[in-house]
Design a protein around this motif. Structure first.
Motif, mmCIF file in Angstrom:
data_model
loop_
_atom_site.group_PDB
_atom_site.id
_atom_site.type_symbol
_atom_site.label_atom_id
_atom_site.label_comp_id
_atom_site.label_asym_id
_atom_site.label_seq_id
_atom_site.Cartn_x
_atom_site.Cartn_y
_atom_site.Cartn_z
ATOM 1 N N LEU A 42 0.824 -1.207 0.000
ATOM 2 C CA LEU A 42 0.000 0.000 0.000
ATOM 3 C C LEU A 42 0.859 1.259 0.000
ATOM 4 O O LEU A 42 1.870 1.345 0.704
ATOM 5 N N LYS A 43 0.430 2.220 -0.771
ATOM 6 C CA LYS A 43 1.073 3.531 -0.740
ATOM 7 C C LYS A 43 0.656 4.277 0.528
ATOM 8 O O LYS A 43 -0.433 4.046 1.053
ATOM 9 N N LYS A 76 8.894 4.567 4.695
ATOM 10 C CA LYS A 76 10.230 5.122 4.910
ATOM 11 C C LYS A 76 10.086 6.636 5.034
ATOM 12 O O LYS A 76 9.544 7.286 4.141
ATOM 13 N N ILE A 77 10.582 7.172 6.156
ATOM 14 C CA ILE A 77 10.410 8.606 6.428
ATOM 15 C C ILE A 77 11.765 9.300 6.359
ATOM 16 O O ILE A 77 12.742 8.853 6.971
ATOM 17 N N VAL A 78 11.822 10.391 5.612
ATOM 18 C CA VAL A 78 13.042 11.184 5.457
ATOM 19 C C VAL A 78 12.714 12.629 5.813
ATOM 20 O O VAL A 78 11.672 13.163 5.399
ATOM 21 N N ARG A 123 9.041 13.617 4.530
ATOM 22 C CA ARG A 123 8.699 12.904 3.293
ATOM 23 C C ARG A 123 8.538 11.414 3.595
ATOM 24 O O ARG A 123 9.415 10.797 4.211
ATOM 25 N N ALA A 124 7.408 10.853 3.143
ATOM 26 C CA ALA A 124 7.119 9.430 3.358
ATOM 27 C C ALA A 124 7.029 8.724 2.013
ATOM 28 O O ALA A 124 6.438 9.244 1.056
ATOM 29 N N SER A 130 8.404 3.199 -6.324
ATOM 30 C CA SER A 130 9.623 4.004 -6.435
ATOM 31 C C SER A 130 9.359 5.450 -6.837
ATOM 32 O O SER A 130 10.143 6.334 -6.518
ATOM 33 N N ASN A 131 8.306 5.714 -7.524
ATOM 34 C CA ASN A 131 8.060 7.072 -8.011
ATOM 35 C C ASN A 131 6.956 7.783 -7.239
ATOM 36 O O ASN A 131 6.335 8.714 -7.752
ATOM 37 N N PHE A 132 6.723 7.330 -6.022
ATOM 38 C CA PHE A 132 5.625 7.918 -5.264
ATOM 39 C C PHE A 132 6.118 8.287 -3.866
ATOM 40 O O PHE A 132 6.842 7.525 -3.216
#
Length: 472
Positions: A42-43, A76-78, A123-124, A130-132
């Motif tokens: 899931l996105k 993944k959080i940046v 950013r999550a 990969s492109n989202f």
């Protein structure tokens, strides 16, 4: 036997769904079944920086939390600051065990005044897409003490300012602060300047004493900060070196002597000197051929022609700022013999010591002499010593002074009127005479100590360290 189930579009609703396949042969045999769980990637659905956007204090660690919902596997959080990933900050990522679709990240960072107004981004993303990615952004506001600098009002960046005497200069205090600055103050050479509390400092009619390092300070609710100093240099026309404005010099007829003139000036380069000769008869310039100058010092050789002539030499100097306003004066007077030393004290503790005050030197370099006379055995009853002021005893036994009663045993020469006697025989009675001498002659009288009894601590020859001249 094979049975296949084809699913069309996989939707988020299938996350966590379970499918059961059941096979039955007859009613006599229990059916067989197999359960299959569907794993759906899931996105992220939503990302939010949930910590209130309040004013942050500079140089303090601040925790900021970002939550992400709807991602599987865990998002993944940046964190980014002005578009650049934060690599040195402390970041903690946490996923709820009972909710794999929820992920939280806590950023702990120490903000600085330079971070005020920066854009902070959470950013999550999900590695399977990969492109989202999803982002939440905010502008951070930092509270900090004033960042202060001082400069010329015309924005000249120079850190050293040079002005001439009489000029004006305006300094401005620049302060970057949040919350805004509430007050200013000014410092000169690290001392607070009274009455100066504005953003600008006006210095008018500059004097030599105006030179120094100037700094400003600004205050807000976070505290006070002071700027580095800006240096103000004052250039000035020559003036006599302090203490040499007027000098009296004794002269001897037909004996040449060097007269030295010293000035202070800025700039010190290119200083030119001139001299004038003022006598009771006329005023005339001194020829350049008789003047020797180097840097801030000029000398001339003066040769008195008449012993009784009264002369004043004037020394002038000029540099790029201007001409000396008041000359240095040298009054040339006929030299005299020096005055008798005065207020002499005799100490007879562990050794005999005589300390006097020098009188006038008569216009010439003087030195001091002590004659030691006597050495007779003491009477049965006597005081250690008696002291008398200068007298005029007519006695020709002493070759240097007419106040001695016997020929001197020895003489001591000193540049200052301070004598230590190491060579007197204990218990003996002596007479001490102190007088001054210059090239013109000796003082008219001596300061006399009569009946001085050498103490037991005095040394017997060989003599001590004082320069002693024996009479043979």
């Amino acid at each position: 036997m094979v049975n296949q189930l084809f699913l069309g579009t996989v939707t988020r609703e299938l996350y966590g769904a379970k499918f059961r396949c059941k096979a039955a042969v007859s009613k006599l045999i229990s059916p067989l079944s197999k359960e299959v769980s569907i794993q759906v990637h899931l996105k992220p659905l939503r990302v939010k920086i949930v910590t209130p956007n309040e004013l942050l204090n500079a140089k303090q660690a601040v925790p900021i939390r970002c939550n992400v919902w709807g991602s599987f596997p865990a998002a993944k959080i940046v964190w980014l600051l002005d578009g650049e990933p934060l690599r040195s900050a402390d970041i903690t990522v946490h996923s709820e065990n009972n909710d794999a679709n929820f992920t939280s990240s806590i950023l702990t960072m120490v903000v600085s005044p330079g971070n005020d107004g920066s854009e902070l981004t959470c950013r999550a993303s999900n590695p399977w897409f990969s492109n989202f990615s999803l982002e939440d952004k905010r502008i951070i506001n930092v509270a900090y003490q004033p960042v202060v600098s001082v400069h010329l009002a015309n924005e000249d960046p120079s850190r050293v300012i040079t002005r001439s005497e009489g000029a004006n200069v305006t300094l401005k205090c620049r302060a970057d602060a949040r919350p805004p600055v509430t007050s200013f103050s000014w410092y000169k050479n690290n001392m607070r300047m009274s009455g100066e509390s504005g953003e600008t400092l006006h210095l008018t009619q500059l004097e030599r004493e105006s030179a120094g390092g100037y700094a400003c300070a600004a205050t807000n609710e976070e505290g006070e900060s002071r700027s580095s100093s800006i240096t103000l240099k004052i250039q000035f026309a020559p003036r006599c070196k302090p203490g040499t404005e007027q000098q009296t010099i004794g002269s001897l007829s037909m004996q040449s002597q060097v007269v030295k003139c010293e000035v202070d000036a800025d700039p010190p380069d290119g200083v030119r000197f001139s001299w004038t000769y003022n006598s009771t008869r006329n005023v005339s310039p001194v020829l350049n051929s008789r003047i020797s100058s180097h840097g801030l010092v000029s000398t001339i050789n003066y040769l008195p022609q008449i012993d009784a002539e009264l002369v004043t030499l004037q020394c002038w100097a000029v540099n790029s700022v201007g001409r000396q306003m008041v000359p240095c004066l040298f009054h040339i007077l006929p030299a005299k013999t020096p005055e008798t030393p005065r207020n002499c004290e005799l100490h007879n503790d562990t050794e005999l010591e005589v300390v006097c005050q020098a009188g006038s030197d008569g216009g010439l370099v003087q030195h001091f002499l002590m004659e030691v006379i006597g050495g007779a055995p003491p009477p049965m009853f006597s005081l250690d010593y008696t002291r008398s002021p200068p007298t005029e005893i007519d006695n020709e036994i002493s070759t240097m002074n007419d106040q001695a009663t016997l020929a001197p045993l020895f003489r001591i020469t000193q540049n200052e009127p301070h004598f230590k006697l190491h060579s007197l025989e204990p218990g003996r009675i002596y007479q001490l005479l102190v007088y001054a001498v210059n090239a013109k002659g000796k003082s008219e009288s001596a300061y006399v100590f009569d009946n001085v009894r050498a103490g037991s601590a005095a040394l017997i020859p060989p003599y001590g360290k004082c320069p002693i001249h024996l009479l043979l």
